[in-house]
Design a protein around this motif. Structure first.
Motif, mmCIF file in Angstrom:
data_model
loop_
_atom_site.group_PDB
_atom_site.id
_atom_site.type_symbol
_atom_site.label_atom_id
_atom_site.label_comp_id
_atom_site.label_asym_id
_atom_site.label_seq_id
_atom_site.Cartn_x
_atom_site.Cartn_y
_atom_site.Cartn_z
ATOM 1 N N SER A 46 30.509 8.086 35.351
ATOM 2 C CA SER A 46 29.478 9.075 35.226
ATOM 3 C C SER A 46 28.425 9.193 36.254
ATOM 4 N N GLY A 47 28.131 7.982 36.564
ATOM 5 C CA GLY A 47 26.868 8.029 37.347
ATOM 6 C C GLY A 47 27.760 8.072 38.906
ATOM 7 N N LEU A 48 28.896 7.778 39.420
ATOM 8 C CA LEU A 48 29.555 7.821 40.717
ATOM 9 C C LEU A 48 29.785 9.403 40.738
ATOM 10 N N ALA A 49 30.048 10.017 39.733
ATOM 11 C CA ALA A 49 30.490 11.353 39.684
ATOM 12 C C ALA A 49 29.166 12.293 39.942
ATOM 13 N N GLY A 50 28.005 11.861 39.422
ATOM 14 C CA GLY A 50 26.720 12.585 39.290
ATOM 15 C C GLY A 50 26.329 12.260 40.868
ATOM 16 N N ALA A 51 26.458 10.999 41.235
ATOM 17 C CA ALA A 51 26.172 10.624 42.552
ATOM 18 C C ALA A 51 26.854 11.460 43.784
ATOM 19 N N LEU A 52 28.097 11.615 43.730
ATOM 20 C CA LEU A 52 28.749 12.579 44.628
ATOM 21 C C LEU A 52 28.436 14.067 44.598
ATOM 22 N N ALA A 53 28.585 14.651 43.217
ATOM 23 C CA ALA A 53 28.263 15.966 43.065
ATOM 24 C C ALA A 53 26.786 16.269 43.517
ATOM 25 N N GLY A 54 25.817 15.261 43.220
ATOM 26 C CA GLY A 54 24.361 15.758 43.423
ATOM 27 C C GLY A 54 23.946 15.509 44.890
ATOM 28 N N ALA A 55 24.814 14.545 45.497
ATOM 29 C CA ALA A 55 24.714 14.569 47.008
ATOM 30 C C ALA A 55 25.086 15.810 47.899
ATOM 31 N N CYS A 56 26.321 16.282 47.276
ATOM 32 C CA CYS A 56 26.988 17.650 47.886
ATOM 33 C C CYS A 56 25.984 18.628 47.533
ATOM 34 N N SER A 57 25.721 18.897 46.608
ATOM 35 C CA SER A 57 24.418 19.868 45.941
ATOM 36 C C SER A 57 23.279 19.693 46.857
ATOM 37 N N MET A 58 22.802 18.639 46.730
ATOM 38 C CA MET A 58 21.461 18.638 47.720
ATOM 39 C C MET A 58 21.692 18.970 49.198
ATOM 40 N N ALA A 59 22.917 18.599 49.872
ATOM 41 C CA ALA A 59 23.252 18.884 51.241
ATOM 42 C C ALA A 59 23.410 20.365 51.428
ATOM 43 N N VAL A 60 24.049 20.846 50.449
ATOM 44 C CA VAL A 60 24.446 22.572 50.610
ATOM 45 C C VAL A 60 22.958 23.300 50.324
ATOM 46 N N GLY A 61 22.076 22.638 49.490
ATOM 47 C CA GLY A 61 20.792 23.361 49.099
ATOM 48 C C GLY A 61 19.830 23.400 50.203
ATOM 49 N N GLU A 62 19.962 22.002 50.808
ATOM 50 C CA GLU A 62 18.951 21.849 51.766
ATOM 51 C C GLU A 62 19.484 22.673 53.471
ATOM 52 N N PHE A 63 20.724 22.701 53.359
ATOM 53 C CA PHE A 63 21.256 23.505 54.671
ATOM 54 C C PHE A 63 20.822 24.973 54.325
ATOM 55 N N VAL A 64 20.963 25.575 53.191
ATOM 56 C CA VAL A 64 20.747 26.964 53.140
ATOM 57 C C VAL A 64 18.886 27.101 53.284
ATOM 58 N N SER A 65 18.136 25.989 52.587
ATOM 59 C CA SER A 65 16.929 26.251 52.778
ATOM 60 C C SER A 65 16.211 26.431 54.114
ATOM 61 N N VAL A 66 16.767 25.391 54.739
ATOM 62 C CA VAL A 66 16.340 25.002 56.220
ATOM 63 C C VAL A 66 16.954 26.192 57.352
ATOM 64 N N SER A 67 17.990 26.746 56.787
ATOM 65 C CA SER A 67 18.598 27.950 57.800
ATOM 66 C C SER A 67 17.705 28.864 57.536
ATOM 67 N N THR A 68 17.250 29.233 56.325
ATOM 68 C CA THR A 68 16.625 30.552 56.016
ATOM 69 C C THR A 68 15.370 30.331 56.623
ATOM 70 N N GLN A 69 14.709 28.980 56.479
ATOM 71 C CA GLN A 69 13.357 28.789 57.169
ATOM 72 C C GLN A 69 13.550 28.923 58.701
ATOM 73 N N ARG A 70 14.644 28.343 59.084
ATOM 74 C CA ARG A 70 14.704 28.400 60.664
ATOM 75 C C ARG A 70 14.946 30.130 61.352
ATOM 76 N N ASP A 71 15.756 30.942 60.396
ATOM 77 C CA ASP A 71 15.751 32.317 60.661
ATOM 78 C C ASP A 71 14.309 33.041 60.795
ATOM 79 N N ILE A 72 13.585 32.558 59.562
ATOM 80 C CA ILE A 72 12.226 33.311 59.490
ATOM 81 C C ILE A 72 11.303 32.931 60.715
ATOM 82 N N GLN A 73 11.461 31.586 60.975
ATOM 83 C CA GLN A 73 10.832 31.162 62.211
ATOM 84 C C GLN A 73 11.114 31.636 63.413
ATOM 85 N N LYS A 74 12.310 32.005 63.542
ATOM 86 C CA LYS A 74 12.978 32.389 64.839
ATOM 87 C C LYS A 74 12.477 33.847 64.844
ATOM 88 N N ALA A 75 12.437 34.727 64.018
ATOM 89 C CA ALA A 75 12.015 35.915 63.855
ATOM 90 C C ALA A 75 10.362 35.865 64.241
#
Length: 233
Positions: A46-75
């Motif tokens: 369960s710990g291994l599954a949670g670590a892998l799933a959480g890492a993927c979730s954090m990567a996707v969430g951070e990518f979307v968040s920073v991409s949105t921030q980048r678009d706002i700053q570009k504008a």
């Protein structure tokens, strides 16, 4: 120097957030599974599954968040650069207009006026629109780097409770060691994050520690009634 601090602060923020999230979520998941099923294999898986799933979730969430921030700053950057370009064009037109007016007395000439000399000197030191655009583009965060830093930090935080679960076979010892190690790591992460952010270290560390205890206790307590098997190891 300021650019480097801003860029470094972005990666440190993503790394601390990912490590703290990986530590707490993986520990709570393992304690919850351990409360319902006490064998070591289920807890580790369960710990291994949670670590892998959480890492993927954090990567996707951070990518979307920073991409949105980048678009706002570009504008925002484009809007500011357009305003600077308009000011540059206006100043050039005014300068040419004054140059084509020979009837003006020398004392009223923009180049001879002391106040206008100061304004012209300040305009020379002010960055142009292209320089301003380049400076702001360098400060913009990179979503790929932020996602990678967050995912790796999440995995590093997840390994803190996974190691005691792998090393200790007895159920009680395993649970106690996981709780102790996680508590120490929460204090460390909370204090380090507060130090970087300029907040009180002790208050922030205690806040993170108490919040972690609540999360672990709630997860363990809610899943403990589902323990229908005897201790297998």
């Amino acid at each position: 120097m300021m650019k480097e601090r801003i860029q470094r602060g972005q990666w440190i923020r993503a790394a601390i957030l990912g490590a703290n999230d990986g530590l707490l979520s993986t520990t709570s998941l393992m304690l919850g599974v351990g409360a319902a099923k006490e064998d070591r294999r289920s807890m580790v898986l369960s710990g291994l599954a949670g670590a892998l799933a959480g890492a993927c979730s954090m990567a996707v969430g951070e990518f979307v968040s920073v991409s949105t921030q980048r678009d706002i700053q570009k504008a925002t950057t484009s809007t500011n650069c357009e305003r600077v370009m308009k000011l540059d064009i206006t100043s050039v037109k005014e300068t040419k207009l004054h140059e084509t007016e020979p009837k003006l007395p020398t004392i009223f000439s923009p180049g001879r006026s002391p106040m206008m000399k100061v304004v012209i000197e300040d305009a020379k030191t002010f960055p142009s629109s292209s320089e301003l655009r380049d400076d702001l583009q360098e400060v913009l965060p990179n979503p790929f780097k932020a996602a990678a830093a967050s995912a790796l930090a999440f995995l590093c935080g997840s390994f803190v409770p996974l190691l005691p679960a792998i090393l200790f076979a007895r159920y009680i010892v395993r649970i106690v060691v996981i709780a102790i190690v996680t508590s120490l790591a929460l204090v460390l992460f909370g204090g380090f994050g507060a130090h970087l952010g300029g907040s009180p270290v002790r208050v922030s560390a205690v806040r993170v520690l108490v919040g972690g205890w609540i999360a672990m206790g709630v997860t363990y307590g809610l899943l403990k009634p589902f323990d229908s098997e005897g201790r297998n190891d």
